[in-house]
Design an enzyme around this catalytic site. Structure first.
Site, mmCIF file in Angstrom:
data_model
loop_
_atom_site.group_PDB
_atom_site.id
_atom_site.type_symbol
_atom_site.label_atom_id
_atom_site.label_comp_id
_atom_site.label_asym_id
_atom_site.label_seq_id
_atom_site.Cartn_x
_atom_site.Cartn_y
_atom_site.Cartn_z
ATOM 1 N N LYS A 76 45.142 10.265 6.723
ATOM 2 C CA LYS A 76 44.052 11.173 7.073
ATOM 3 C C LYS A 76 43.312 11.588 5.812
ATOM 4 C CE LYS A 76 43.279 15.620 9.446
ATOM 5 N NZ LYS A 76 43.918 16.705 10.217
ATOM 6 N N SER A 148 41.663 17.507 14.448
ATOM 7 C CA SER A 148 40.845 16.956 13.394
ATOM 8 C C SER A 148 41.316 15.579 12.921
ATOM 9 C CB SER A 148 40.849 17.915 12.188
ATOM 10 O OG SER A 148 42.177 18.105 11.697
ATOM 11 N N SER A 172 45.632 19.819 15.799
ATOM 12 C CA SER A 172 45.027 18.603 15.265
ATOM 13 C C SER A 172 45.920 17.375 15.255
ATOM 14 C CB SER A 172 44.508 18.861 13.850
ATOM 15 O OG SER A 172 43.464 19.802 13.876
#
Length: 426
Positions: A76, A148, A172
């Site tokens: 990420k 996210s 997330s």
């Protein structure tokens, strides 16, 4: 052997260790998959195919070692990488090149994994979506992959990579895993280090991961934590049926998935226990938002002072929300969290795990929003380990799932129950 990009992380690591295949062949298979799909999915923020292949060849030369030997991993773009840019989903950091890896990325390399690239995240892991599309939708009618950790979830679901990092402050990991139909594991808070992660809210931020099976995600996080988290199906299990204070927000698809999961546990021999949460639990979602916004205001003080023009309106609103949290409101939120963590420990004397909705239902249509995090806010604030397990499809053919929640610092209990559910659902 099946196409290498379809294998599990454990299968890849075993095949590479036994020299039944090479790390280079594994990486090539995944890069070909990415080249075929990512022009429409947009899961990757940064990808250097040449670098990935060079790392794979080096691993083949020196010989595989470690529990994740030869396994490609997506990182990420909130986690620092010394050999790849890290933008945190913001134009402010478009050309940022960290000097060292985040601690968990370094641990990933130590375990033998290959860092394939950086996956798309929302701006500073908050609410402004990136370009990633849910792999279960079409370009003509796109749906969000959640946020996210949007790129990580989409990349794993699309077989671009078997494992990927996520972080969770509100929802997330759990929400994108649910929307993309994969397993998402948010460990107990602070199981993995936050060093080298662009922090939003230090008392809530948690590093975790995505995989297509419970076994793989346990292998992944266990390797990073240097703990044996191998899930074992329990002989006896008490499952608490937790509707949460937000049950009225769950649509028919989410409720059906929750009921199907409960029935699957019952069919597998588990004892089902109805759980009624006290009214005070309804305040956890707001408490989570107050703490998150307050801490975000401090975490981004420098950027706000010098580069606020680079913020989206959505992120500016998060920081403005922190301005509104005064001493009494902050202390009340923290006190509620402390008290209800103790209540949760008491609750786990009556049940081994809880199951709750992962999201309000299927992924919403469009890419303007990543969906409502309401069903995970309370578990993030309480710091409990959560495992999102796919349950089936909703009325529009998109994935739905449930969250298995365990006691803090007993992640193997949650993982074992999640494995039982996964197997029971077939």
């Amino acid at each position: 052997m099946s196409p290498l990009h379809t294998l599990s992380a454990r299968q890849i690591a075993q095949a590479v260790a036994r020299r039944e295949t090479t790390a280079e062949a594994v990486v090539r298979s995944h890069l070909e998959r990415i080249a075929a799909l990512d022009p429409e999915l947009h899961a990757w923020q940064f990808l250097d195919s040449r670098q990935a292949l060079e790392q794979a060849r080096e691993l083949d030369r020196r010989g595989p070692a470690g529990p994740l030997a030869g396994v490609p991993v997506g990182v990420k773009d909130l986690l620092d990488t010394a050999d790849q840019p890290t933008s945190y989903g913001s134009p402010i950091y478009a050309h940022h090149r960290p000097q060292v890896d985040a601690a968990c990325v370094a641990g990933c390399r130590d375990a033998g994994a290959l860092i394939l690239g950086k996956t798309v995240t929302t701006e500073f892991a908050t609410f402004k979506p990136g370009p990633t599309r849910n792999p279960h939708s079409t370009p003509q009618a796109p749906h969000t992959p959640g946020g996210s950790s949007s790129g990580s979830a989409a990349a794993v679901a699309a077989h671009m990579v078997p494992l990927a990092f996520g972080t969770q402050t509100a929802a997330s990991i759990v929400r994108p895993a649910a929307f993309c139909g994969i397993v998402g594991y948010k460990p107990t808070h602070n199981l993995l280090p936050l060093a080298g992660v662009k922090s939003l809210s230090p008392s809530l931020d948690t590093v975790g991961g995505f995989a297509r099976s419970v076994d793989d995600v346990a292998l992944f996080i266990g390797a990073l934590a240097r703990l044996d988290l191998t899930p074992v199906v329990p002989e006896k299990l008490r499952v608490g049926l937790c509707r949460t204070p937000h049950w009225e927000l769950a649509d028919a698809d989410a409720r059906r998935a929750w009921n199907d999961a409960a029935q699957a546990f019952k069919d597998a021999g588990a004892e089902l226990v109805e759980v009624e949460l006290p009214e005070s639990w309804a305040g956890l979602a707001q408490a989570q938002m107050d703490i998150m916004n307050y801490e975000a205001r401090s975490s981004f003080a420098a950027e706000r002072r010098e580069q606020a023009g680079g913020f989206s309106p959505a992120f500016a609103q998060v920081l403005a929300g922190g301005d509104a949290v005064d001493r009494e409101r902050l202390f009340a939120a923290q006190a509620l969290a402390v008290r209800l963590r103790a209540e949760l420990e008491t609750l786990f004397r009556l049940t081994d795990v809880l199951i709750a909705p992962s999201a309000r239902g299927e992924a919403p249509a469009g890419l303007d929003s990543t969906g409502d995090p309401v069903f995970s806010r309370l578990w993030s604030l309480l710091g409990a380990p959560c495992v999102q397990v796919p349950v089936g499809q909703g009325s529009h053919g998109l994935p739905v799932g449930v969250t298995v929640i365990g006691p803090r610092w007993n992640d193997t209990q949650a993982l074992g129950a999640a494995l039982l559910l996964e197997r029971s659902l077939g």
